[in-house]
Design a protein around this motif. Structure first.
Motif, PDB file in Angstrom:
ATOM      1  N   THR A 117      27.133 -17.185  28.991  1.00 42.34           N
ATOM      2  CA  THR A 117      27.313 -16.514  30.283  1.00 42.34           C
ATOM      3  C   THR A 117      27.259 -15.001  30.119  1.00 42.34           C
ATOM      4  O   THR A 117      26.624 -14.298  30.913  1.00 42.34           O
ATOM      5  CB  THR A 117      28.650 -16.941  30.924  1.00 42.34           C
ATOM      6  N   ALA A 118      27.887 -14.488  29.081  1.00 42.31           N
ATOM      7  CA  ALA A 118      27.910 -13.036  28.858  1.00 42.31           C
ATOM      8  C   ALA A 118      26.530 -12.493  28.509  1.00 42.31           C
ATOM      9  O   ALA A 118      26.181 -11.379  28.911  1.00 42.31           O
ATOM     10  CB  ALA A 118      28.916 -12.693  27.763  1.00 42.31           C
ATOM     11  N   VAL A 119      25.741 -13.263  27.794  1.00 41.91           N
ATOM     12  CA  VAL A 119      24.376 -12.833  27.459  1.00 41.91           C
ATOM     13  C   VAL A 119      23.537 -12.687  28.731  1.00 41.91           C
ATOM     14  O   VAL A 119      22.576 -11.916  28.763  1.00 41.91           O
ATOM     15  CB  VAL A 119      23.725 -13.820  26.461  1.00 41.91           C
ATOM     16  N   SER A 120      23.934 -13.373  29.776  1.00 39.93           N
ATOM     17  CA  SER A 120      23.169 -13.305  31.024  1.00 39.93           C
ATOM     18  C   SER A 120      23.073 -11.887  31.572  1.00 39.93           C
ATOM     19  O   SER A 120      22.120 -11.565  32.281  1.00 39.93           O
ATOM     20  CB  SER A 120      23.758 -14.247  32.076  1.00 39.93           C
ATOM     21  N   VAL A 121      24.024 -11.008  31.235  1.00 42.39           N
ATOM     22  CA  VAL A 121      23.933  -9.623  31.701  1.00 42.39           C
ATOM     23  C   VAL A 121      22.733  -8.930  31.059  1.00 42.39           C
ATOM     24  O   VAL A 121      22.086  -8.091  31.687  1.00 42.39           O
ATOM     25  CB  VAL A 121      25.247  -8.835  31.468  1.00 42.39           C
ATOM     26  N   LEU A 122      22.405  -9.297  29.824  1.00 48.07           N
ATOM     27  CA  LEU A 122      21.209  -8.752  29.176  1.00 48.07           C
ATOM     28  C   LEU A 122      19.944  -9.316  29.817  1.00 48.07           C
ATOM     29  O   LEU A 122      18.985  -8.589  30.067  1.00 48.07           O
ATOM     30  CB  LEU A 122      21.212  -9.070  27.681  1.00 48.07           C
ATOM     31  N   VAL A 123      19.964 -10.611  30.068  1.00 49.48           N
ATOM     32  CA  VAL A 123      18.807 -11.260  30.685  1.00 49.48           C
ATOM     33  C   VAL A 123      18.560 -10.668  32.072  1.00 49.48           C
ATOM     34  O   VAL A 123      17.423 -10.333  32.424  1.00 49.48           O
ATOM     35  CB  VAL A 123      19.010 -12.791  30.756  1.00 49.48           C
ATOM     36  N   PHE A 124      19.625 -10.524  32.846  1.00 48.99           N
ATOM     37  CA  PHE A 124      19.513  -9.940  34.186  1.00 48.99           C
ATOM     38  C   PHE A 124      18.898  -8.543  34.110  1.00 48.99           C
ATOM     39  O   PHE A 124      17.954  -8.222  34.833  1.00 48.99           O
ATOM     40  CB  PHE A 124      20.901  -9.887  34.847  1.00 48.99           C
ATOM     41  N   SER A 125      19.415  -7.726  33.226  1.00 48.57           N
ATOM     42  CA  SER A 125      18.925  -6.356  33.093  1.00 48.57           C
ATOM     43  C   SER A 125      17.474  -6.318  32.620  1.00 48.57           C
ATOM     44  O   SER A 125      16.674  -5.512  33.102  1.00 48.57           O
ATOM     45  CB  SER A 125      19.814  -5.584  32.120  1.00 48.57           C
ATOM     46  N   GLU A 126      17.126  -7.188  31.686  1.00 49.63           N
ATOM     47  CA  GLU A 126      15.748  -7.227  31.189  1.00 49.63           C
ATOM     48  C   GLU A 126      14.777  -7.674  32.275  1.00 49.63           C
ATOM     49  O   GLU A 126      13.660  -7.163  32.361  1.00 49.63           O
ATOM     50  CB  GLU A 126      15.645  -8.144  29.966  1.00 49.63           C
ATOM     51  N   ILE A 127      15.193  -8.602  33.111  1.00 48.17           N
ATOM     52  CA  ILE A 127      14.334  -9.041  34.223  1.00 48.17           C
ATOM     53  C   ILE A 127      14.125  -7.890  35.204  1.00 48.17           C
ATOM     54  O   ILE A 127      13.004  -7.644  35.657  1.00 48.17           O
ATOM     55  CB  ILE A 127      14.931 -10.281  34.922  1.00 48.17           C
ATOM     56  N   VAL A 128      15.194  -7.167  35.507  1.00 45.67           N
ATOM     57  CA  VAL A 128      15.075  -6.017  36.415  1.00 45.67           C
ATOM     58  C   VAL A 128      14.133  -4.976  35.823  1.00 45.67           C
ATOM     59  O   VAL A 128      13.252  -4.447  36.512  1.00 45.67           O
ATOM     60  CB  VAL A 128      16.466  -5.414  36.716  1.00 45.67           C
ATOM     61  N   LYS A 129      14.278  -4.683  34.533  1.00 45.49           N
ATOM     62  CA  LYS A 129      13.408  -3.697  33.881  1.00 45.49           C
ATOM     63  C   LYS A 129      11.959  -4.168  33.858  1.00 45.49           C
ATOM     64  O   LYS A 129      11.037  -3.372  34.066  1.00 45.49           O
ATOM     65  CB  LYS A 129      13.892  -3.414  32.460  1.00 45.49           C
ATOM     66  N   LEU A 130      11.752  -5.445  33.603  1.00 46.08           N
ATOM     67  CA  LEU A 130      10.398  -5.995  33.603  1.00 46.08           C
ATOM     68  C   LEU A 130       9.761  -5.847  34.981  1.00 46.08           C
ATOM     69  O   LEU A 130       8.606  -5.426  35.102  1.00 46.08           O
ATOM     70  CB  LEU A 130      10.420  -7.463  33.180  1.00 46.08           C
ATOM     71  N   LEU A 131      10.519  -6.173  36.011  1.00 44.96           N
ATOM     72  CA  LEU A 131      10.001  -6.028  37.374  1.00 44.96           C
ATOM     73  C   LEU A 131       9.672  -4.567  37.683  1.00 44.96           C
ATOM     74  O   LEU A 131       8.647  -4.277  38.310  1.00 44.96           O
ATOM     75  CB  LEU A 131      10.998  -6.585  38.388  1.00 44.96           C
ATOM     76  N   LYS A 132      10.518  -3.657  37.232  1.00 42.57           N
ATOM     77  CA  LYS A 132      10.243  -2.228  37.444  1.00 42.57           C
ATOM     78  C   LYS A 132       8.952  -1.819  36.749  1.00 42.57           C
ATOM     79  O   LYS A 132       8.140  -1.081  37.314  1.00 42.57           O
ATOM     80  CB  LYS A 132      11.396  -1.376  36.918  1.00 42.57           C
ATOM     81  N   ARG A 133       8.769  -2.292  35.508  1.00 42.27           N
ATOM     82  CA  ARG A 133       7.542  -1.944  34.774  1.00 42.27           C
ATOM     83  C   ARG A 133       6.315  -2.511  35.469  1.00 42.27           C
ATOM     84  O   ARG A 133       5.298  -1.834  35.610  1.00 42.27           O
ATOM     85  CB  ARG A 133       7.623  -2.451  33.329  1.00 42.27           C
ATOM     86  N   VAL A 134       6.405  -3.755  35.913  1.00 43.65           N
ATOM     87  CA  VAL A 134       5.266  -4.394  36.572  1.00 43.65           C
ATOM     88  C   VAL A 134       4.935  -3.673  37.871  1.00 43.65           C
ATOM     89  O   VAL A 134       3.775  -3.350  38.133  1.00 43.65           O
ATOM     90  CB  VAL A 134       5.555  -5.895  36.824  1.00 43.65           C
ATOM     91  N   PHE A 135       5.957  -3.396  38.681  1.00 45.31           N
ATOM     92  CA  PHE A 135       5.696  -2.754  39.963  1.00 45.31           C
ATOM     93  C   PHE A 135       5.268  -1.305  39.805  1.00 45.31           C
ATOM     94  O   PHE A 135       4.453  -0.816  40.572  1.00 45.31           O
ATOM     95  CB  PHE A 135       6.900  -2.883  40.899  1.00 45.31           C
TER      96      PHE A 135
ATOM     97  N   GLN B  89       0.745   2.468  40.030  1.00 46.22           N
ATOM     98  CA  GLN B  89      -0.173   3.413  39.393  1.00 46.22           C
ATOM     99  C   GLN B  89      -1.617   2.956  39.549  1.00 46.22           C
ATOM    100  O   GLN B  89      -2.513   3.767  39.753  1.00 46.22           O
ATOM    101  CB  GLN B  89       0.163   3.574  37.911  1.00 46.22           C
ATOM    102  N   LEU B  90      -1.843   1.651  39.448  1.00 43.94           N
ATOM    103  CA  LEU B  90      -3.201   1.131  39.582  1.00 43.94           C
ATOM    104  C   LEU B  90      -3.745   1.339  40.993  1.00 43.94           C
ATOM    105  O   LEU B  90      -4.927   1.617  41.171  1.00 43.94           O
ATOM    106  CB  LEU B  90      -3.245  -0.354  39.221  1.00 43.94           C
ATOM    107  N   THR B  91      -2.887   1.201  41.997  1.00 42.68           N
ATOM    108  CA  THR B  91      -3.357   1.356  43.372  1.00 42.68           C
ATOM    109  C   THR B  91      -3.574   2.813  43.744  1.00 42.68           C
ATOM    110  O   THR B  91      -4.351   3.114  44.638  1.00 42.68           O
ATOM    111  CB  THR B  91      -2.370   0.712  44.372  1.00 42.68           C
ATOM    112  N   THR B  92      -2.880   3.736  43.060  1.00 44.45           N
ATOM    113  CA  THR B  92      -3.070   5.156  43.374  1.00 44.45           C
ATOM    114  C   THR B  92      -4.218   5.767  42.594  1.00 44.45           C
ATOM    115  O   THR B  92      -4.689   6.837  42.934  1.00 44.45           O
ATOM    116  CB  THR B  92      -1.783   5.965  43.093  1.00 44.45           C
ATOM    117  N   ASP B  93      -4.650   5.113  41.528  1.00 45.31           N
ATOM    118  CA  ASP B  93      -5.751   5.662  40.707  1.00 45.31           C
ATOM    119  C   ASP B  93      -7.098   5.405  41.307  1.00 45.31           C
ATOM    120  O   ASP B  93      -7.538   4.827  42.059  1.00 45.31           O
ATOM    121  CB  ASP B  93      -5.725   5.061  39.294  1.00 45.31           C
TER     122      ASP B  93
END
Length: 164
Positions: free
Chosen positions: A137-155, A160-164
């Motif tokens: 359960t405690a490791v889930s805070v890392l998973v949650f944060s990594e998913i948020v960071k991944l989504l930020k990187r993807v978006f 950037q692709l749409t503005t180029d």
């Protein structure tokens, strides 16, 4: 673990970043969003445990489970504090060996306090199955944060692709 964050090794790309103004807030909007997001996530998990007892345990064990979950959550969340941007924590996970050592020490102390400190700390021993559930359960805070960071990187990459 928080004190060891000040001992993070200097990374090679540090000088590529723009200087921060002296008048800038210590907590950036991105950092505040991360703190708020993780805080809401942790609160949700604690309330879920309180209401549903998904980790299990008897009513006599609940305060010990919540106490231990809180401490272990904070240990894992310290790794999130090492990477405040969009970069994954896994990239530099082993760079701060002191932090890893302090993490291990605090974890061992938590086990000792939980299992043997009942008279002093008001805890009760927990079975191994509960410990495993708490850690997962405690490791889930890392998973949650990594998913948020991944989504930020993807978006941000898509933006950037749409503005180029």
């Amino acid at each position: 673990p928080a004190l060891t964050l000040g001992l993070e090794p200097i990374r090679g790309d540090l000088m590529k970043e723009r200087p921060v103004s002296r008048k800038a807030n210590m907590i950036s909007p991105t950092m505040f969003a991360g703190i708020l997001g993780n805080g809401l996530f942790l609160s949700f998990v604690f309330l879920l445990q309180q209401w549903t007892n998904f980790i299990g345990g008897t009513s006599a064990q609940q305060s010990t489970i919540l106490f231990t979950l809180f401490v272990i959550f904070q240990l894992f969340n310290a790794f999130n504090c090492r990477e405040l941007g969009q970069e994954s924590i896994l990239r530099h996970f082993t760079d701060n060996r002191l932090m890893l050592g302090v993490f291990a020490l605090v974890f061992v102390l938590q086990v000792i306090i939980t299992e043997f400190g009942g008279m002093v700390f008001g805890t009760v021993p927990l079975p191994l199955t509960i410990w495993v559930k708490i850690i997962i359960t405690a490791v889930s805070v890392l998973v949650f944060s990594e998913i948020v960071k991944l989504l930020k990187r993807v978006f941000s990459k898509n933006a950037q692709l749409t503005t180029d």
